[in-house]
Design a protein around this motif. Structure first.
Motif, PDB file in Angstrom:
ATOM      1  N   PRO A 228    -140.708   8.077  61.300  1.00 41.96           N
ATOM      2  CA  PRO A 228    -142.126   8.248  61.636  1.00 41.96           C
ATOM      3  C   PRO A 228    -142.876   6.923  61.780  1.00 41.96           C
ATOM      4  O   PRO A 228    -143.896   6.840  62.462  1.00 41.96           O
ATOM      5  N   ILE A 229    -142.345   5.871  61.153  1.00 38.75           N
ATOM      6  CA  ILE A 229    -143.010   4.566  61.190  1.00 38.75           C
ATOM      7  C   ILE A 229    -142.444   3.688  62.297  1.00 38.75           C
ATOM      8  O   ILE A 229    -143.195   3.084  63.084  1.00 38.75           O
ATOM      9  N   TYR A 230    -141.120   3.616  62.383  1.00 36.79           N
ATOM     10  CA  TYR A 230    -140.476   2.678  63.308  1.00 36.79           C
ATOM     11  C   TYR A 230    -139.823   3.359  64.514  1.00 36.79           C
ATOM     12  O   TYR A 230    -139.202   2.687  65.338  1.00 36.79           O
ATOM     13  N   GLY A 231    -139.924   4.667  64.618  1.00 37.36           N
ATOM     14  CA  GLY A 231    -139.355   5.371  65.749  1.00 37.36           C
ATOM     15  C   GLY A 231    -137.836   5.430  65.682  1.00 37.36           C
ATOM     16  O   GLY A 231    -137.234   5.353  64.603  1.00 37.36           O
ATOM     17  N   LEU A 232    -137.204   5.535  66.853  1.00 38.33           N
ATOM     18  CA  LEU A 232    -135.748   5.690  66.910  1.00 38.33           C
ATOM     19  C   LEU A 232    -134.990   4.484  66.381  1.00 38.33           C
ATOM     20  O   LEU A 232    -133.822   4.597  65.996  1.00 38.33           O
ATOM     21  N   ASN A 233    -135.632   3.332  66.344  1.00 39.91           N
ATOM     22  CA  ASN A 233    -134.957   2.143  65.800  1.00 39.91           C
ATOM     23  C   ASN A 233    -134.500   2.384  64.358  1.00 39.91           C
ATOM     24  O   ASN A 233    -133.467   1.851  63.925  1.00 39.91           O
ATOM     25  N   ALA A 234    -135.271   3.166  63.620  1.00 36.27           N
ATOM     26  CA  ALA A 234    -134.899   3.462  62.233  1.00 36.27           C
ATOM     27  C   ALA A 234    -133.590   4.241  62.177  1.00 36.27           C
ATOM     28  O   ALA A 234    -132.762   4.038  61.283  1.00 36.27           O
ATOM     29  N   VAL A 235    -133.395   5.140  63.157  1.00 31.44           N
ATOM     30  CA  VAL A 235    -132.144   5.901  63.211  1.00 31.44           C
ATOM     31  C   VAL A 235    -130.979   4.979  63.546  1.00 31.44           C
ATOM     32  O   VAL A 235    -129.926   5.023  62.901  1.00 31.44           O
ATOM     33  N   TRP A 236    -131.187   4.126  64.554  1.00 30.27           N
ATOM     34  CA  TRP A 236    -130.086   3.247  64.978  1.00 30.27           C
ATOM     35  C   TRP A 236    -129.690   2.266  63.878  1.00 30.27           C
ATOM     36  O   TRP A 236    -128.495   2.010  63.673  1.00 30.27           O
ATOM     37  N   TRP A 237    -130.680   1.718  63.158  1.00 23.00           N
ATOM     38  CA  TRP A 237    -130.379   0.744  62.112  1.00 23.00           C
ATOM     39  C   TRP A 237    -129.857   1.401  60.831  1.00 23.00           C
ATOM     40  O   TRP A 237    -129.295   0.720  59.960  1.00 23.00           O
ATOM     41  N   SER A 238    -130.020   2.712  60.715  1.00 22.00           N
ATOM     42  CA  SER A 238    -129.611   3.383  59.476  1.00 22.00           C
ATOM     43  C   SER A 238    -128.102   3.283  59.246  1.00 22.00           C
ATOM     44  O   SER A 238    -127.653   3.206  58.095  1.00 22.00           O
ATOM     45  N   LEU A 239    -127.308   3.265  60.319  1.00 23.51           N
ATOM     46  CA  LEU A 239    -125.860   3.152  60.144  1.00 23.51           C
ATOM     47  C   LEU A 239    -125.482   1.788  59.582  1.00 23.51           C
ATOM     48  O   LEU A 239    -124.580   1.679  58.743  1.00 23.51           O
ATOM     49  N   THR A 240    -126.182   0.733  60.016  1.00 18.68           N
ATOM     50  CA  THR A 240    -125.929  -0.600  59.452  1.00 18.68           C
ATOM     51  C   THR A 240    -126.303  -0.637  57.976  1.00 18.68           C
ATOM     52  O   THR A 240    -125.563  -1.174  57.143  1.00 18.68           O
TER      53      THR A 240
ATOM     54  N   SER B  38    -129.412   1.775  75.605  1.00 14.28           N
ATOM     55  CA  SER B  38    -128.882   0.412  75.486  1.00 14.28           C
ATOM     56  C   SER B  38    -129.264  -0.210  74.153  1.00 14.28           C
ATOM     57  O   SER B  38    -128.453  -0.909  73.522  1.00 14.28           O
ATOM     58  N   LYS B  39    -130.487   0.045  73.735  1.00 17.33           N
ATOM     59  CA  LYS B  39    -130.931  -0.489  72.447  1.00 17.33           C
ATOM     60  C   LYS B  39    -130.139   0.136  71.307  1.00 17.33           C
ATOM     61  O   LYS B  39    -129.769  -0.547  70.343  1.00 17.33           O
ATOM     62  N   ALA B  40    -129.866   1.444  71.422  1.00 18.04           N
ATOM     63  CA  ALA B  40    -129.066   2.120  70.407  1.00 18.04           C
ATOM     64  C   ALA B  40    -127.671   1.507  70.326  1.00 18.04           C
ATOM     65  O   ALA B  40    -127.155   1.245  69.228  1.00 18.04           O
ATOM     66  N   ALA B  41    -127.052   1.270  71.480  1.00 15.83           N
ATOM     67  CA  ALA B  41    -125.712   0.681  71.508  1.00 15.83           C
ATOM     68  C   ALA B  41    -125.721  -0.734  70.930  1.00 15.83           C
ATOM     69  O   ALA B  41    -124.832  -1.110  70.153  1.00 15.83           O
ATOM     70  N   TYR B  42    -126.746  -1.518  71.308  1.00 13.84           N
ATOM     71  CA  TYR B  42    -126.839  -2.903  70.838  1.00 13.84           C
ATOM     72  C   TYR B  42    -126.967  -2.945  69.313  1.00 13.84           C
ATOM     73  O   TYR B  42    -126.276  -3.720  68.641  1.00 13.84           O
ATOM     74  N   ILE B  43    -127.843  -2.116  68.764  1.00  9.89           N
ATOM     75  CA  ILE B  43    -128.046  -2.096  67.311  1.00  9.89           C
ATOM     76  C   ILE B  43    -126.798  -1.587  66.595  1.00  9.89           C
ATOM     77  O   ILE B  43    -126.444  -2.070  65.508  1.00  9.89           O
ATOM     78  N   PHE B  44    -126.120  -0.610  67.208  1.00 12.23           N
ATOM     79  CA  PHE B  44    -124.901  -0.078  66.592  1.00 12.23           C
ATOM     80  C   PHE B  44    -123.882  -1.179  66.307  1.00 12.23           C
ATOM     81  O   PHE B  44    -123.179  -1.144  65.289  1.00 12.23           O
ATOM     82  N   ALA B  45    -123.783  -2.152  67.181  1.00 14.88           N
ATOM     83  CA  ALA B  45    -122.773  -3.200  67.041  1.00 14.88           C
ATOM     84  C   ALA B  45    -122.865  -3.925  65.702  1.00 14.88           C
ATOM     85  O   ALA B  45    -121.841  -4.358  65.147  1.00 14.88           O
ATOM     86  N   PHE B  46    -124.074  -4.036  65.151  1.00 12.51           N
ATOM     87  CA  PHE B  46    -124.243  -4.768  63.892  1.00 12.51           C
ATOM     88  C   PHE B  46    -123.708  -3.997  62.676  1.00 12.51           C
ATOM     89  O   PHE B  46    -123.542  -4.571  61.593  1.00 12.51           O
TER      90      PHE B  46
END
Length: 596
Positions: free
Chosen positions: A406-418, A353-361
């Motif tokens: 390595p620092i921010y976990g999977l959030n870094a992957v999700w935000w990378s597309l933005t 859900s967090k991945a989907a939410y971040i993707f929207a941005f």
């Protein structure tokens, strides 16, 4: 009619643009629906492990899509050049070569992938928990990858030949067949994930074979001639659209490894949802951008900067509106969307859900990204377009994910597309001053001299001898009003008459009533007179200038009855012919000193 502004082509835009945007988006939906449906069905029936397998297998799909884009786009462009010369022999050879290269390259790559499949699965982040399922699934996908490649034949050649309804029907049918076979093989034959793979291969192969069969019946025949120069030219023409798919292939390989190392199959399952949402957004983004770029390519060659801006403005408004709706749905219902993919476990659902939410941005800046990628390619800024594609599709997506995970976990992957979607906008802002120094204006990098200084006449002509002869008088009056010399007037008048007569003869069957959209633009620049001649029609693909040049090679006396075309062939600084969804667009530019 004359004016100091360019023709706005509102009739052409209103009649065709919306129609072709719709066909492009719907056909793109058919292509992407199969991929999205596979993930949804895999999640519903096999849970997070099923979704993880989809993530591992996704790079293989884009690998064969790269081959399809390379040979399909390259072949269709090469074929359009031949059809413009009325050279059916070469057109048949180019079409056949596109099919042959696609099949041979796909089969070769598929066999190589099969041989090295085990190490490739390791590179793609496949864990022990899903290894057997992933191996079984990917074996079928790589062996049947030729089907993915072949569906790009009808996808590109139906557009070239104007078979828009058939284009939509073929790919919607492909998506429906894929889903139906998925459910049949899973529920009735208990084939597991292998059933999804087989369904994908069968549906895409059927679409490709159907498209080739239709195209062989009308308008092509198979005629294979292997010439090194022709093969290299085809591959060169297909390289730009293939580049993005190739970058996605390498990007997915790296991202899969990063996610697998960080969160294993749970992370890959969330990434499958993330990728499916991205694929759904591409239905809008890529479909809209492809349709828009076709018109931009035509108007840019005509120096019609007004229509280019109208097209781009309309595309951005439509894109932002559609993406805005998609963004709102994802932001409001991220959990429900993930449950739709079969994720119900609380911990896994939270990650997905967090991945989907971040993707929207990432969606709003992606509208600008895709429209500008395709715009710069169509307008001739190839290096800038390729740089932006590389940054968005690979560099600024992979780099943040690699260094920050390595620092921010999977959030870094999700935000990378933005981050990757914003990076081209920043690069464009940095690059603009360089182009402004060359006299170009605005984000679209337009040369506005023709718009500010040019005069034009624009009118429609029926495909009858009487209507064409009558229109020539208006052309003569325009030349006189704009003080063209007698030589220039004769050149324009005679060549336009002969080109229109030739188009009437070759593009339309006898007794068929058609029309041509004609425009003549004149402007003075640095002491030179530039004359732009444009003829557009919806008949058979045909370029009268190149046709007579080809005929003259065999018979030098053939141009005896086409003096105007012979004159324009020698006088023209450039002749640009392009087909836009089956519409002929011929633009001739003459640049002569005023004292000539």
């Amino acid at each position: 009619m004359t004016d100091n502004k360019l023709s706005d082509n509102d009739i052409f835009l209103n009649r065709l643009f919306g129609k072709h945007v719709a066909s492009s988006i719907v056909s793109m939906f058919g292509v992407m629906a199969s991929v999205m449906a596979n993930s949804i069905i895999a999640g519903q029936f096999f849970g997070a492990n099923g979704l993880a397998v989809m993530s591992v297998a996704a790079p293989f799909y884009f690998l064969f899509s790269t081959i399809g884009s390379l040979t399909g786009v390259g072949g269709s462009v090469l074929t359009s050049y031949a059809l413009g010369r009325d050279d059916t022999k070469t057109a048949n050879q180019a079409f056949t070569l596109s099919v042959a290269l696609g099949v041979s390259i796909a089969v070769t790559v598929g066999l190589l992938c099969l041989v090295f499949l085990e190490p490739l699965l390791y590179i793609l982040g496949c864990s022990a928990a899903i290894y057997e399922s992933a191996l079984a699934y990917c074996e079928i996908i790589v062996l049947g990858g030729v089907g993915t490649t072949m569906m790009y034949i009808p996808y590109n050649f139906f557009k070239l030949t104007g078979k828009l309804k058939l284009l939509i029907a073929t790919f919607l049918a492909m998506a429906a067949a894929n889903v139906s076979l998925d459910l049949l093989f899973i529920n009735v034959f208990s084939m597991g994930l292998r059933g999804i793979a087989i369904a994908t291969v069968l549906s895409s192969t059927a679409a490709g074979l159907f498209g080739v069969k239709v195209l062989i019946r009308d308008p092509f025949t198979l005629s294979l001639t292997l010439k090194r120069k022709t093969i290299l030219n085809l591959l060169k023409l297909g390289t730009p659209p293939a580049l993005n798919n190739l970058l996605v292939f390498f990007r997915l390989m790296i991202i899969n490894r990063i996610i697998a190392a960080e969160a294993g199959s749970v992370g890959l399952a969330a990434f499958s949802v993330f990728s499916s949402l991205e694929n759904f957004s591409l239905v809008i983004l890529s479909g809209l951008a492809q349709a828009t770029s076709a018109f931009v390519g035509v108007f840019s060659k005509e120096l019609d900067t007004v229509s280019v801006r109208k097209i781009e403005k309309r595309a951005h408004i439509w894109g932002m509106a559609a993406i805005g709706v998609l963004m709102a749905v994802i932001l409001l219902f991220p959990t429900e969307i993930c449950m739709f993919f079969g994720i119900y476990d609380t911990e896994k659902l939270m990650i997905a859900s967090k991945a989907a939410y971040i993707f929207a941005f990432s969606l709003p800046p992606s509208v600008c990204c895709f429209l500008m990628f395709f715009y710069y390619q169509a307008a001739g800024f190839t290096n800038l377009a390729n740089l932006l594609i590389f940054c968005r599709s690979f560099l600024f997506l992979v780099a943040p994910a690699y260094f920050l995970t390595p620092i921010y976990g999977l959030n870094a992957v999700w935000w990378s597309l933005t981050a990757a979607s914003i990076s081209p906008i920043i690069i464009m802002a940095i690059a603009m001053p360089y182009y402004f120094k060359k006299g170009l204006s605005g984000v679209l990098l337009q040369d506005l001299h023709a718009e500010r200084e040019g005069t034009f006449i624009s009118f429609a002509v029926k495909t009858s001898t009487e209507a064409i002869i009558d229109s020539v008088e208006g052309i003569a009056d325009f030349c006189k009003l704009n003080k063209l010399t007698k030589k220039e007037t004769m050149l324009v008048r005679l060549s336009m008459e002969e080109m229109m007569m030739s188009i009437k003869e070759h593009c339309f069957d006898e007794g068929t009533e058609g029309a041509m959209d004609v425009k003549i633009l004149t402007m003075h620049r640095l002491g030179d007179l530039m004359i732009v001649l444009r003829i557009r029609n919806g008949g058979k693909l045909f370029n009268p200038i190149v046709y007579y040049e080809r005929v003259a090679e065999d018979d030098p006396m053939a141009l005896g009855d086409a003096l105007g075309i012979a004159m324009i062939s020698k006088a023209a600084d450039s002749v640009h012919y392009k087909t836009t969804f089956g519409i002929n667009n011929l633009t001739v530019i003459i640049d002569r000193k005023e004292d000539i």
